[in-house]
Design a protein around this motif. Sequence first.
Motif, PDB file in Angstrom:
ATOM      1  N   PRO A   2       0.840  -1.208   0.000  1.00 19.44           N
ATOM      2  CA  PRO A   2       0.000   0.000   0.000  1.00 19.44           C
ATOM      3  C   PRO A   2       0.872   1.254   0.000  1.00 19.44           C
ATOM      4  N   MET A  41      -3.820   0.056  -8.506  1.00 21.21           N
ATOM      5  CA  MET A  41      -2.368  -0.136  -8.415  1.00 21.21           C
ATOM      6  C   MET A  41      -1.890  -1.418  -9.104  1.00 21.21           C
ATOM      7  N   GLU A  79      -6.942  -1.433  -4.408  1.00 21.43           N
ATOM      8  CA  GLU A  79      -5.522  -1.669  -4.735  1.00 21.43           C
ATOM      9  C   GLU A  79      -5.404  -2.404  -6.070  1.00 21.43           C
ATOM     10  N   GLN A 123      -8.454  -4.983   0.008  1.00 28.77           N
ATOM     11  CA  GLN A 123      -8.544  -3.637  -0.577  1.00 28.77           C
ATOM     12  C   GLN A 123      -8.681  -3.751  -2.094  1.00 28.77           C
TER      13      GLN A 123
END
Length: 381
Positions: free
Chosen positions: A260, A281, A277, A274
Motif C-alpha cells: 500500500p 495499483m 488496490e 482492498q
Amino acid sequence: MKQNDVLIVGGGAIGSSIAYHLASDKDFAGRVVVIERDPSYARASSALSASSIRQQFSTPLNIHLSRHGIEFLRTAPKLLDVDLALKEMGYLFLASAAGQAVLRANNAVQRGEGCAVELVEPAELARRFPWIATDGLVLASFGAANEGWFDGPSLMQAFRRAAQDRGAVYVADEVVGLGRRHVDLRTGGRMAAGTIVVAAGAWSGEIAAMAGIALPVEPRRRSVFVFDVRRPPGPTPLTIDPSGVWFRPEGRFYIGGTTPAAGNDPAGAPLEVQHREWDEMVWPVLAARVPAFEAAKVVNSWAGYYDYNTFDQNGIVGRCPAAESVIFATGFSGHGIQQSPAVGRAVAELIAHGEYRTLDLRPFGYERISAGRPIRELNVV
Ligand SMILES: Cc1cc2nc3c(=O)[nH]c(=O)nc-3n(C[C@H](O)[C@H](O)[C@H](O)COP(=O)(O)OP(=O)(O)OC[C@H]3O[C@@H](n4cnc5c(N)ncnc54)[C@H](O)[C@@H]3O)c2cc1C
C-alpha cells in the motif's frame, strides 16, 4: 501453578517450528507448551501468506536463513511426512533506472554469499521471458536456484503435528498478561515457565507491551488477489515490478499484490481486502508489464497481516535484555514463513544449549533496537 520449562505464545509457523525443533532436540528434556488462541488459524499470517522463498535479500543473514529454509523444504516430505508442493521457479526482480544501483548492490551481496543470481539486460530479458514488456526497464536480477514457492499452511500444520508427536502440548487460549516468568490467560488461569517465547506474529508488539516492553512490531495489512488469464504466458518466476507489484503462478491461476502507498498503511487496519488496490495499483501495472494479463479477472482474494518491524523490517530474534527469560521470534515483515525452519532451529539451540550452534542470529537480537542500529532490509516485497 504448574511449572513448564518453555511457554511459546503463538502456534503459527514460527512458534510451531520452535516447538518442533525443541521437542526434537535429544539434549532437551523439558516440557514445551504452546498457547495458541485460534487453532483454526483464521487470521494467522502463516495461513495467509504468499508462501514464497528467495535468496535475493540485501542482508546476508536473511540469505543464510532462507538458504536453510530451502534445504529444509526439500527434506520436509521425509522429516515431517508432508507434501509441500515446492516449486523452484525462481524470483525475477525488475529495475527501472531509479532502482538500478540498488539492484546491482544487492546482486553483489548475493553473489558474495554464493547465490545463483544473475543480472539480465533488457534485450536478454525479452529473449528469455518474451511475455514481459520491457518498457522502462534497465536491468533485472534472476535467481535461477533455491527460489520459488510452496504450501505454507501445510508447513505450519506439519510443524504443529510433529511438535505434538514429540510431546509438545498445545493449549487453546489467549494470553492477556505477560510477566517475566508467567502468562495470564483469557480463561482466567496463570501459567508459569522458565522461558517464555513471544512468537505471536503481527500481535507480538501488543504482547510485549503487556510486560511494559517496547517491541516495534505491528500488524500491516496486505491484500492478495487470485486472478485468471485467458492465455497464460508460459513458465513464470515470481516477478517483482519496479512499482512493487508482484505476481506468480498458483496452480492454473496467478496471485499478485502490492505494498500500500506510504500514508495508507496504518497498523491494525481491519482484515478486509482492498479491492481498490487491484483496480488502481495492481491491474494497471500487470496489464502494462505483461500484455497477456490485460484480460486478468480476479477470481478470489484475501488479506493478511505482515508482522511488520517498523524499525528495520528484519526479524527480531533472541533474549530480551530487560527480561532475560523472555525470547522474541517475530517481526519478519513479509519473509517469516520461509525463515521459520531456520528461526525455529536457532531459538531451540538458544534454549537447549544457551547459544546459537548453527546460524549465529545475534545480529538480529533486540539489542540493535535499544542501540538504535538498524539492519535495514532493502528487498521487502
Ligand atoms: C499477504 C502476505 C504475504 C506473505 N508472503 C510471504 C512470503 O511469500 N514468504 C514469506 O516468507 N513470508 C510471507 N509472509 C509473511 C509470513 O506469513 C509471516 O512472516 C509468518 O507467517 C509469521 O509467522 P508467525 O508464526 O510469526 O505468525 P502467525 O502465523 O501470525 O502466528 C502467530 C500466532 O499467534 C497467535 N496469537 C496472537 N496473539 C495471541 C495471544 N495473545 N495469545 C495466544 N495466541 C496468540 C495467533 O492466533 C497466530 O496463530 C506474508 C504475509 C502476508 C500477510
